[in-house]
Enzyme design. Structure first.
Site, PDB file in Angstrom:
ATOM      1  N   LYS A  35       0.947  -1.370  -0.095  1.00 53.31           N
ATOM      2  CA  LYS A  35       0.002  -0.216   0.020  1.00 53.31           C
ATOM      3  C   LYS A  35       0.844   1.359  -0.081  1.00 53.31           C
ATOM      4  O   LYS A  35       1.200   1.985   0.925  1.00 53.31           O
ATOM      5  CB  LYS A  35      -1.092  -0.006   1.368  1.00 53.31           C
ATOM      6  CG  LYS A  35      -2.094   0.957   1.075  1.00 53.31           C
ATOM      7  CD  LYS A  35      -3.100   0.547  -0.229  1.00 53.31           C
ATOM      8  CE  LYS A  35      -4.227   1.427  -0.250  1.00 53.31           C
ATOM      9  NZ  LYS A  35      -5.036   1.138  -1.303  1.00 53.31           N
TER      10      LYS A  35
ATOM     11  N   SER B 152      -8.450  -0.267  -5.317  1.00 54.31           N
ATOM     12  CA  SER B 152      -8.793  -0.112  -3.868  1.00 54.31           C
ATOM     13  C   SER B 152     -10.208   0.297  -3.615  1.00 54.31           C
ATOM     14  O   SER B 152     -10.930  -0.636  -3.736  1.00 54.31           O
ATOM     15  CB  SER B 152      -7.932   1.419  -3.540  1.00 54.31           C
ATOM     16  OG  SER B 152      -7.738   1.123  -1.971  1.00 54.31           O
TER      17      SER B 152
END
Length: 591
Positions: free
Chosen positions: A191, A390
């Site tokens: 991430k 996402s």
């Protein structure tokens, strides 16, 4: 004194009269623009296609696009929906003899270009011609133009063919100089959206994932150009890797183009192809003009004679709370659209068109809930655009089926939060200090004037962990996988559509029309109309509410030029510091 009041009264009356006149003028302009709907296509015409602005998912509702009024006429973009519909219509339009692709920057993403490219390939089945010409070929435009029957370049032009690169902008050095600390709370090894705020270069994990997905994108590029130009993929790779193509003559020598021509020479060829007298002008129509006659601005294959509908819900942009706008996905507006189509008996199936890098994890969950409820009563098919990553993947994962382009960017299943610590900046740089009282130990949790305590950081990390658990659980249920498996391919890692199909995040590769056909098949309907949601604002509502935004955007773009994109990205930092986020790596640009 009497004269004074007369003067004041006259001024007020004059002001009112001028205001009324201005209102009438504006209304007249609006009425004129709105009524300009009739489009005539002459015989032996060519469809002139040029992309010089960003390509939105659907055409903006801006009837003033042809009027240079306070920046309101700047938005001449034609949406992907109308582009595809226009190319499809031109395929069977006897007035259109061919397509002229010219002078395009291809500011849209790679999946958008893929959709248009495939539509042009389908157009060629009509045996009509496609001619491409430009003074400058970017790699994006060449990817599109490579399907043309003939590809021409100006003899003194520029031809880019050097491979792809991905660049990330890092802010840590600037923040250090200012005395601002970005306090990072995240879940996911990959991430990397937060990396620009605490690193000065890419982490090993991020470099690994970017290398993988960039390689996938490049492989798609080379494969398709190889097929269209009848050249080996290895040869194309070698040309780019060694920067073999320096000048237009090089592009001709290596068969990337078919000729070096000035525009007048290309126009002469077009006249010959359309049997146009060389002393007369070509009959042509622009894409924007041709698109005006599109019925409902859809890309459907239905006969549209029955009352059955397929709802096309456009979810494009950053995901936020509230209503959002044409460039953002507001959870309230999209949720309302989903509820509306769910309760409408005429709507037999739903296509959720997702083009989003993510955003607020809370807003994403709100939309996910509505998608889940809608799926219980009618088919929901997701069509992925340039990005569905996402939060964009979060809102997609509950669908019956997910269809993506091979170069869609997706995955990035992860959560993060950023809280600024501005104590050194405020105290040391500005000499500002703070003092106060509070009724509880955590009453000022998240205060930007001081660093987080270890206990506060643990609390926030627990919240982010919980959000990641909810995310992976939602994906596991939607994709019929175990949560442990989703965690193994999650961790914030980004995948292309081509990669995602191999790991079960996507069901198959295809276009918007493939998604519509899939929805119709699952709903067992053959006669239907595609209707777009959320409903776009009416002319007057759009004019009244958007004028300030349009004008400010107009002047900002004029002043900042190409740097405007960085201004927009910096504005997004404020949103990122409000709530936990589920979004793509920040400030990643593929060239």
């Amino acid at each position: 004194m009497k004269q004074f009041f007369k003067f004041v009264l006259a001024s007020i009356v004059g002001f009112i009269v001028v205001g009324v006149i201005m209102i009438c003028v504006v209304i007249g302009l609006i009425a004129s623009a709105a009524s300009d709907k009739d489009v005539t296509v002459d015989d032996n015409s060519i469809l002139n296609i040029s992309f010089k602005t960003a390509i939105p998912e659907r055409t903006p509702n801006n009837p003033l696009s042809s009027l240079p009024f306070l920046g309101l006429g700047d938005d001449k973009s034609v949406g992907l929906n109308d582009i595809l519909a226009s190319i499809k219509k031109a395929k069977t339009d006897d007035h259109i003899k061919g397509i002229f692709l010219t002078d395009s920057y291809m500011m849209g993403g790679q999946a958008t270009t893929e959709e248009i490219r495939n539509a042009l390939i389908d157009f060629k089945k009509s045996k009509k011609f496609i001619i491409a010409y430009s003074e400058i070929y970017t790699q994006g435009f060449y990817y599109l133009a490579s399907v043309a029957d003939k590809v021409y370049i100006n003899p003194k032009g520029i031809f880019e063919f050097r491979g792809m690169s991905s660049q990330v902008t890092f802010f840590k050095g600037a923040l250090d100089k200012l005395g601002i600390e970005a306090q990072i709370i995240k879940v996911g090894t990959y991430k990397s959206a937060v990396e620009p705020f605490f690193l000065e270069k890419m982490s090993d994990a991020n470099r690994l994932q970017v290398t993988a997905y960039l390689g996938s994108l490049y492989n798609q590029f080379l494969t398709c150009v190889s097929t269209s130009r009848h050249l080996s993929k290895d040869s194309l790779y070698s040309m780019a890797n060694n920067l073999t193509i320096h000048y237009p003559a090089d592009a001709l020598q290596y068969k990337l183009v078919d000729g070096l021509k000035y525009k007048d020479e290309v126009l002469s060829e077009l006249k010959k192809l359309t049997n146009t007298d060389f002393k007369k002008d070509l009959s042509s129509i622009t894409l924007a003009e041709y698109a005006k006659d599109n019925d409902g601005k859809t890309t459907d294959d239905g006969n549209k004679s029955s009352g059955d509908q397929i709802a096309m819900i456009y979810a494009s942009g950053e995901i936020t709370g509230g209503d959002g706008d044409d460039n953002t996905i507001g959870s309230d507006k999209i949720s309302a659209a989903l509820r509306k189509v769910r309760l409408d008996d005429n709507v037999k199936a739903v296509v959720l068109r997702v083009n989003s890098p993510g955003g607020s994890s809370l807003a994403s969950d709100v939309i996910w809930r509505e998608v889940s409820l809608t799926k219980q009563v009618k088919p929901v098919i997701v069509s992925m655009g340039d990005y569905a990553a996402s939060g964009g993947y979060y809102i997609a994962c509950a669908a019956d089926s997910i269809i993506a382009e091979p170069n869609t960017i997706t995955g990035s299943i992860g959560i993060f939060a950023i809280l600024p610590n501005m104590q050194k900046f405020l105290n040391g740089k500005l000499g500002i200090t703070f003092d106060g009282v509070k009724t509880g130990k955590y009453a000022d949790l998240g205060d930007a004037t001081r660093p987080l305590t270890p206990e506060e950081r643990a609390i926030l990390q627990d919240e982010v962990n919980r959000g990641y658990g909810d995310f992976t659980n939602a994906v596991a249920k939607g994709r019929n996988k175990t949560q442990a498996y989703i965690n193994s391919i999650g961790q914030g890692r980004v995948w292309t559509g081509e990669q995602a199909i191999k790991i079960g995040l996507v069901d198959r590769l295809g276009s918007i029309n493939d998604a519509i056909a899939s929805a119709a098949k699952k709903a067992k309907i053959t006669d239907y109309k595609v209707v777009g949601y959320p409903e776009q604002k009416s002319l007057f509502k759009s004019f009244g509410s958007d004028i300030q935004s349009r004008v400010s955007t107009h002047f900002a773009k004029a002043e900042l030029g190409e740097s405007y994109q960085y201004y927009e990205q910096l504005k997004g930092i404020k949103q990122m510091m409000r709530t936990p986020q589920a979004r793509l790596p920040f400030l990643t640009e593929v060239k």
